[in-house]
Design a protein around this motif. Sequence first.
Motif, PDB file in Angstrom:
ATOM      1  N   ARG A   8      -7.440   0.345  14.720  1.00 27.43           N
ATOM      2  CA  ARG A   8      -7.064   1.528  13.946  1.00 27.43           C
ATOM      3  C   ARG A   8      -8.269   1.992  13.114  1.00 27.43           C
ATOM      4  N   TYR A  10      -9.718   4.022   9.854  1.00 28.65           N
ATOM      5  CA  TYR A  10      -9.375   4.466   8.512  1.00 28.65           C
ATOM      6  C   TYR A  10     -10.558   5.230   7.916  1.00 28.65           C
ATOM      7  N   ARG A  25      -4.394   1.748  -2.385  1.00 31.99           N
ATOM      8  CA  ARG A  25      -4.358   1.792  -0.925  1.00 31.99           C
ATOM      9  C   ARG A  25      -5.759   1.622  -0.338  1.00 31.99           C
ATOM     10  N   THR A 132      -5.265   6.785  13.576  1.00 31.67           N
ATOM     11  CA  THR A 132      -6.128   7.098  12.433  1.00 31.67           C
ATOM     12  C   THR A 132      -5.307   7.346  11.181  1.00 31.67           C
ATOM     13  N   GLU A 133      -5.831   6.900  10.058  1.00 34.37           N
ATOM     14  CA  GLU A 133      -5.231   7.209   8.759  1.00 34.37           C
ATOM     15  C   GLU A 133      -6.344   7.539   7.766  1.00 34.37           C
TER      16      GLU A 133
END
Length: 505
Positions: A8, A10, A25, A132-133
């Motif tokens: 993933r 970020y 976060r 994706t974040e």
Amino acid sequence: MSEQSTGRLYGVGLGPGAPSLMTVRAVQVIAEAEVIAYHSARHGRSIARSIAAEHIRADHVEEALVYPVTTGTTDHPGGYRAALEEFYEEAAARLAGHLRAGRTVAVLAEGDPLFYGSYMHMHKRLADRFPTEVIPGVTSVSAAAARLGTPLVEGEEVLTILPGTLPEEELTARLAATDSAVVMKLGRTFPAVRGAFEASGRLAEARYVERATMAGERTGDLGDVDAGSVPYFAVAVLPSRIGSAHTEPRAARPAADGEVVVVGTGPAGPLWLTPETRGALAAADDLVGYTTYLARVPERPGQVRHGSDNKVESERAEFALDLARRGRRVAVVSGGDPGVFAMATAVLEVASQEPYTDVPVRVLPGVTAANAAAAKAGAPLGHDYATISLSDRLKPWEVVAERLRAAASADLVLALYNPGSRSRTWQVGKARDLLLEHRSPDTPVVLGRDVGGPTESVRTVRLGDLVPEEVDMRTVLLVGSSQTRWVTRGDGSRIVWTPRRYPEA
């Protein structure tokens, strides 16, 4: 589509510099990630990494994405932009290799990842291929306001964020037109940025913040900053004008600082204002004008409005000049262009008399009704033209008729203002009959009514078919010359234009 069974991605916003301003976060994502990536210059030092340093472990795989160039000088055959594009592609490929191997990748970004950040170049190349974040971060804009201790915007003020790399003239126009602003990316751009603040008349309001929340933080008035000392991580700030402790109270300004600015608002609402006019209206202490035109100007706290009837131009001008003599910054609001059958003449006439000869007066142009109507119709004013008012309130009709004959016999296109009102209903008919002595009945006439307004109507008729009863004070008439053409195009629209080339005799 995302690739199957991958790691993933970020994009991690770290905030403006102080590690304590990282979000919970952001700290969680760094802890979970296997690969920590960050951008740096050739010297290898990364501000992003330094912010997050206490959260980076020995078992993290680190990917330093080192820019090949940070200024406009490069040996790359494609130049600066090509060198960066190649770098971004190579960096994205490196990160994609980790993601395809199933590793979680955190790309560190100062401030917010999608706000002038380097991360966005990775995002555009990878987000459609891998999960994706993006973790938002506190921007330098918010940090600067906090360190200055002053609101950026309040109520209905508008905040404009500008890169200092814009041309100086563009910066000047945007600073003049906005309520509040933040200019990013200073450093080598500072002299031009400072020049733009000065040229827009906003330098006295401007503040400076360097390395907000970081070691070496510095704040102060922009005008006092030495250009040679400004780093890239600095911003220029125009704070809120509402109740600002940094600006001098309007009522306390010295009399010598008063002035009158005559502004043209164009034919309708805010879309027709120039940046210079917007700035003058925003900076004014007092707005003076015909109530209909004042209604076009946004309300601002602290400003005083002085509306009046449309027939007291000299009294309005004298009132505005009296205010300026007491130190007030006054905007006299006019429709269209203030120098075309409008308030500029009235103000200058009074300002040429005692006791007003020392009061500063400026005139700012606006879009005229004739130009606005012409643009909607096509280009009927494409060659020589004359502008005439049909009103006989300030000059005899005989003078109007003589000028119509002279312009018509010279084969000029005519822009006719003030064609009629409730008390003047016969001038349009008289003008039509007079023009028919010199022009063909087939001559196109553009009737532009309330151009730019909610009841806008722009249509073209034959001169011989012009009906006076269909024309009112809100209409401008554009009467073609012998060369003016009008055609119906394939989509059914009708356009009017006057060729720039005139036939030889």
